[in-house]
Motif scaffolding. Structure first.
Motif, PDB file in Angstrom:
ATOM      1  N   HIS A 120       0.409  -0.772   0.086  1.00 36.45           N
ATOM      2  CA  HIS A 120       0.277   0.052   0.243  1.00 36.45           C
ATOM      3  C   HIS A 120       0.728   0.883  -0.355  1.00 36.45           C
ATOM      4  O   HIS A 120       0.393   2.097  -0.438  1.00 36.45           O
ATOM      5  N   LEU A 121       2.190   0.844   0.557  1.00 34.30           N
ATOM      6  CA  LEU A 121       3.227   2.185   0.645  1.00 34.30           C
ATOM      7  C   LEU A 121       3.038   2.842  -0.982  1.00 34.30           C
ATOM      8  O   LEU A 121       3.589   4.330  -1.559  1.00 34.30           O
ATOM      9  N   VAL A 122       3.158   1.945  -1.651  1.00 31.27           N
ATOM     10  CA  VAL A 122       4.023   2.618  -3.537  1.00 31.27           C
ATOM     11  C   VAL A 122       2.604   3.183  -3.793  1.00 31.27           C
ATOM     12  O   VAL A 122       3.138   4.101  -4.774  1.00 31.27           O
ATOM     13  N   PRO A 123       1.572   3.144  -3.577  1.00 36.65           N
ATOM     14  CA  PRO A 123       0.328   3.619  -4.777  1.00 36.65           C
ATOM     15  C   PRO A 123       0.345   5.110  -3.225  1.00 36.65           C
ATOM     16  O   PRO A 123      -0.599   5.487  -3.858  1.00 36.65           O
ATOM     17  N   ARG A 124       0.833   5.215  -2.333  1.00 40.11           N
ATOM     18  CA  ARG A 124       0.428   6.234  -1.897  1.00 40.11           C
ATOM     19  C   ARG A 124      -0.537   6.146  -1.123  1.00 40.11           C
ATOM     20  O   ARG A 124      -1.336   6.492  -0.369  1.00 40.11           O
ATOM     21  N   LEU A 125      -1.288   4.770  -0.504  1.00 46.25           N
ATOM     22  CA  LEU A 125      -2.471   4.766  -0.417  1.00 46.25           C
ATOM     23  C   LEU A 125      -2.323   4.938   1.753  1.00 46.25           C
ATOM     24  O   LEU A 125      -3.220   5.201   2.549  1.00 46.25           O
ATOM     25  N   TYR A 126      -0.997   4.608   1.826  1.00 47.98           N
ATOM     26  CA  TYR A 126      -0.411   5.565   2.752  1.00 47.98           C
ATOM     27  C   TYR A 126       1.201   6.263   3.460  1.00 47.98           C
ATOM     28  O   TYR A 126       1.810   5.655   1.669  1.00 47.98           O
ATOM     29  N   ASP A 127       1.617   6.695   3.971  1.00 41.62           N
ATOM     30  CA  ASP A 127       2.902   7.125   3.894  1.00 41.62           C
ATOM     31  C   ASP A 127       3.662   7.089   4.381  1.00 41.62           C
ATOM     32  O   ASP A 127       3.174   6.739   5.671  1.00 41.62           O
TER      33      ASP A 127
END
Length: 600
Positions: free
Chosen positions: A402-409
Motif C-alpha cells: 500500500h505504500l507504493v500507490p500512497r494509500l499510506y505514507d
C-alpha cells in the motif's frame, strides 16, 4: 455485524465554536454576495411597500371618507392594491434568487465534503462506518436545506420588516409603541433557550440517523444479506433496526415539540396585543389623555398585526438557526479532518516512467502508535523485474504494498519511483504509474463495459475486448445475454470470484501501469480457478515492475527476488533456490504450505 467504528475526530466545545461557526456559515455565501444584494434590495422594497399600506389606510379613514373626497379615496385604494401586487412580485423574485443561492451553497458543501473524503488515507475508512460517511453527505447536508435556501432570506426579510414596522409605529404614536413592545425582550430570551434545547436534540437525532444509515448500508448489501440469512439473524437484525427507528421517532418528536408551549404562549400574547391597544387607547381617551384619531388607531393596529407575523417568524427562525448549527458542526468536522496524504505545491510530474521501485529504510506506524508495522525495510526492485513478498499473517505484507500507490505514507525512510520519493510526485503520476489488483475485487453496479472504462474512460470497444482477452475473460463476457452491456450487479455478485478477479485484471491492463501491485490476488480462489487467474496475472505482469503480496508460495517461485517479512522486519531475501538452500523462514513457509495443500 457492524462494530461501532467512527472517526476519532472530536468537535471543540460549543461555547467556543459557535461564533466561529457563524462566521464560517456566512463565508459560504460570500461567492454569491451579488445575488444576495439583489435579495436585500427586494426585501427592503417589499418592507417599505408593506409599511406604507397602513398609512394609506389612515388617510382613507381620517381624510378621504370623512371629507367625501372620492378621487383621493380611489387613488388611496388603488395604491393599496398596487402595494399588494408589488409585495407578491418582490416575494416571488426573492424566493427564486434565495433558493438558487441556497442550492448552490448546498452543492458547494456536498462537493467540498466529498472532495475532502476522497483525499483521506485508507486508515480513515478502515475506522469509519460507510453509513456514517453517507449520512453526513445525505442527511446532514440535506437537513440544512431549509436553512441555506430560505432561513437566511427569511431572517433578513423578517428583520427588515420588524425594524421598518417599529419605525412606522413610532411615527404614528410612540406611547402605543412602548405598550406593544414591553414583552419583546422576554420573547427573545425564551426563543434563545428553545433554540439551545433544539440544537442539543438535533445533534442526537443526526447521530441516530447516521447509525440507522450505517445499519442499512451494511445489513442490506448483498454481503450483509448473505451473512444475515446464513447466520439466521434476519429477525434479530430487523428487531435491532426497529429499536434504532424507535429511538429516532422519540428524538423527532422531542425536536418538534421542544419549546412548543413556550412559543405558543408568545403567539397568544402577540395575537392579543390588538385588544390591548384598543383598550389602552380607549382608557386614555376616557381619562382625558392625548387625542388619538380612529385612523391612527386602526393604522397602528394594522402595523402591530403586521409586526406579529415577522416577529414570531423571526423568533422561530432564531430557534431553527440554533438547531441547524448542530448540522453545520457535523459537516465542519469532516471539512476540518486533517488530510495526511497531500500533494506538494512543487510536486514532480513524470511523463515517462521506467518503473524502478525502492524501499529505503522504510518504517510505518499507524497514527503514531508505539508498535511499528514495518521497520527498517530496504528493498530495490529494478524496472521490469518481479518482487514477491511473503510471510505469516500480520507480518506487514499488504501495508508494504500500500505504500507504493500512497494509500499510506511512510512514517520513516522513503519509497521511491525512478529515484523520486513518491511523496514528491503529483497524484496523477502516482495514479498512472501504479496499478493495484487486490484479493477483494470491487465492481460497480453498472455494465461490464462501464466497469472496465473506469480505468480508461475514453477506451474504445476494441481496447475493451483486447484487455478482456488478455485477462482471459472475453469469452465469458461474450457468452452473456447482453455481452459487455451486462450489468454486473452490486459489487459484482453476479460473477464468480475468479471471474471478478479477471475483470479486475482486465481493468488494470486497460490502464497499462508500469508498476503493478498484486495483493494476494489469487489467495481466495480454488486451485483450478487460481490457475486460470494466474495465467491472466502473468499476462498482466509481462514487462512491468511487479510486486506480489503472496499467501500461497506456489505462485511466487519464478519471482526475480523474494523477501520474507516477519513482524514488520526483513527476515530473508533472495531467489527461490537460494532461500531453499538456507533452510530458513522461507523454507519453513513452504513446508507449511505443503502440509496445508489438499490431497488429490
Amino acid at each position: 455485524m457492524h462494530p461501532d467504528r467512527e472517526s476519532t475526530w472530536t468537535a471543540p466545545a460549543d461555547a467556543e465554536e459557535q461564533p466561529r461557526q457563524v462566521r464560517r456559515i456566512l463565508k459560504l455565501f460570500r461567492p454569491y454576495r451579488g445575488r444576495l444584494a439583489i435579495v436585500g434590495l427586494l426585501v427592503g422594497a417589499a418592507s417599505l411597500v408593506t409599511v406604507a399600506t397602513p398609512f394609506l389606510l389612515k388617510e382613507i379613514l381620517d381624510v378621504a371618507i370623512p371629507q367625501g373626497r372620492t378621487g383621493l379615496l380611489s387613488l388611496l385604494a388603488l395604491g393599496m392594491i398596487l402595494g399588494a401586487v408589488l409585495t407578491s412580485v418582490f416575494g416571488v423574485l426573492q424566493t427564486l434568487i434565495s433558493t438558487t443561492v441556497g442550492q448552490r451553497v448546498m452543492h458547494d458543501l456536498r462537493t467540498a465534503v466529498y472532495g475532502r473524503l476522497q483525499r483521506m488515507s485508507l486508515a480513515f475508512f478502515t475506522r469509519t462506518r460507510t453509513g456514517e460517511v453517507q449520512s453526513r453527505i445525505a442527511n446532514d447536508i440535506g437537513g440544512m436545506q431549509a436553512t441555506v435556501t430560505s432561513t437566511a432570506t427569511s431572517l433578513i426579510s423578517n428583520l427588515t420588516s420588524v425594524v421598518a414596522t417599529i419605525a412606522a409605529m413610532v411615527v404614528l404614536d410612540w406611547r402605543l409603541t412602548v405598550v406593544s413592545l414591553l414583552l419583546l425582550p422576554v420573547f427573545v430570551w425564551i426563543s434563545r433557550r428553545v433554540g439551545r434545547e433544539r440544537r442539543k436534540i438535533t445533534t442526537r437525532r443526526q447521530k441516530q440517523m447516521a447509525a440507522m444509515a450505517a445499519t442499512v448500508t451494511e445489513s442490506l448489501s448483498v454481503s450483509g444479506i448473505l451473512l444475515g440469512r446464513t447466520m439466521g439473524r434476519s429477525d434479530s437484525l430487523t428487531r435491532a433496526f426497529s429499536d434504532e427507528s424507535e429511538g429516532l421517532v422519540d428524538l423527532e418528536v422531542k425536536s418538534n415539540m421542544a419549546g412548543r408551549w413556550r412559543m405558543a404562549v408568545i403567539t397568544i400574547v402577540m395575537a392579543a396585543m390588538p385588544a390591548v391597544i384598543y383598550w389602552t387607547a380607549g382608557i386614555a381617551l376616557q381619562l382625558g389623555g392625548p387625542d388619538v384619531s380612529l385612523g391612527t388607531i386602526v393604522a397602528f393596529v394594522s402595523l402591530q398585526q403586521g409586526l406579529f407575523r415577522p416577529a414570531v417568524s423571526l423568533l422561530s427562525t432564531g430557534v431553527q438557526i440554533q438547531a441547524s448549527l448542530a448540522l453545520f458542526q457535523r459537516i465542519f468536522e469532516y471539512l476540518d479532518l486533517p488530510v495526511d496524504i497531500t500533494e506538494r505545491d512543487d510536486a514532480v510530474h513524470l511523463d515517462h516512467i521506467k518503473g524502478e521501485v525502492r524501499f529505503e529504510n522504510v518504517e510505518f506506524r499507524y497514527d503514531g502508535k508505539a508498535g511499528a508495522i514495518l521497520d527498517g525495510i530496504d528493498i530495490t526492485v529494478p524496472a521490469g523485474s518481479s518482487l514477491a513478498v511473503v510471510g505469516p499473517t500480520g507480518a506487514g505484507k499488504s501495508t508494504l504494498g500500500h505504500l507504493v500507490p500512497r494509500l499510506y505514507d511512510v512514517t520513516g525512510g522513503r519509497v521511491t519511483l525512478d529515484g523520486v520519493d513518491v511523496r514528491d510526485l503529483d497524484f496523477d503520476t502516482v495514479a498512472r504509474a501504479v496499478g493495484v489488483v487486490s484479493q477483494e475485487t470491487y465492481l460497480f453496479h453498472a455494465s461490464v463495459a462501464e466497469n472496465l472504462r473506469f480505468a480508461k474512460p475514453d477506451a474504445t470497444d476494441a481496447e475493451l475486448e483486447a484487455a478482456a482477452r488478455a485477462a482471459q475473460i472475453h469469452d465469458h463476457i461474450a457468452a452473456l445475454p447482453d455481452g459487455y452491456d451486462t450489468v454486473v450487479g452490486e459489487r459484482g455478485h453476479r460473477f464468480s470470484g475468479g471471474e471478478k478477479q479477471r475483470l479486475a485484471i482486465a481493468r488494470t491492463i486497460l490502464r497499462d501501469p508500469p508498476v503493478l501491485v498484486l495483493d494476494e490476488a489469487t489467495s481466495a480462489l480454488d486451485t483450478r480457478t487460481e490457475a486460470a487467474v494466474q495465467d491472466a496475472v502473468d499476462a498482466l505482469s509481462a514487462n512491468r515492475t511487479t510486486i506480489t503480496i503472496a499467501h500461497r508460495l506456489s505462485t511466487v517461485r519464478g519471482a526475480d527476488q523474494i523477501v520474507v517479512l516477519d513482524s514488520g522486519r526483513l527476515a530473508e531475501q533472495g531467489r527461490h533456490e537460494e532461500l531453499l538452500e538456507r533452510n530458513g523462514r522461507y523454507a519453513a513457509l513452504l513446508r507449511r504450505d505443503a502440509r496445508l495443500e489438499p490431497t488429490k
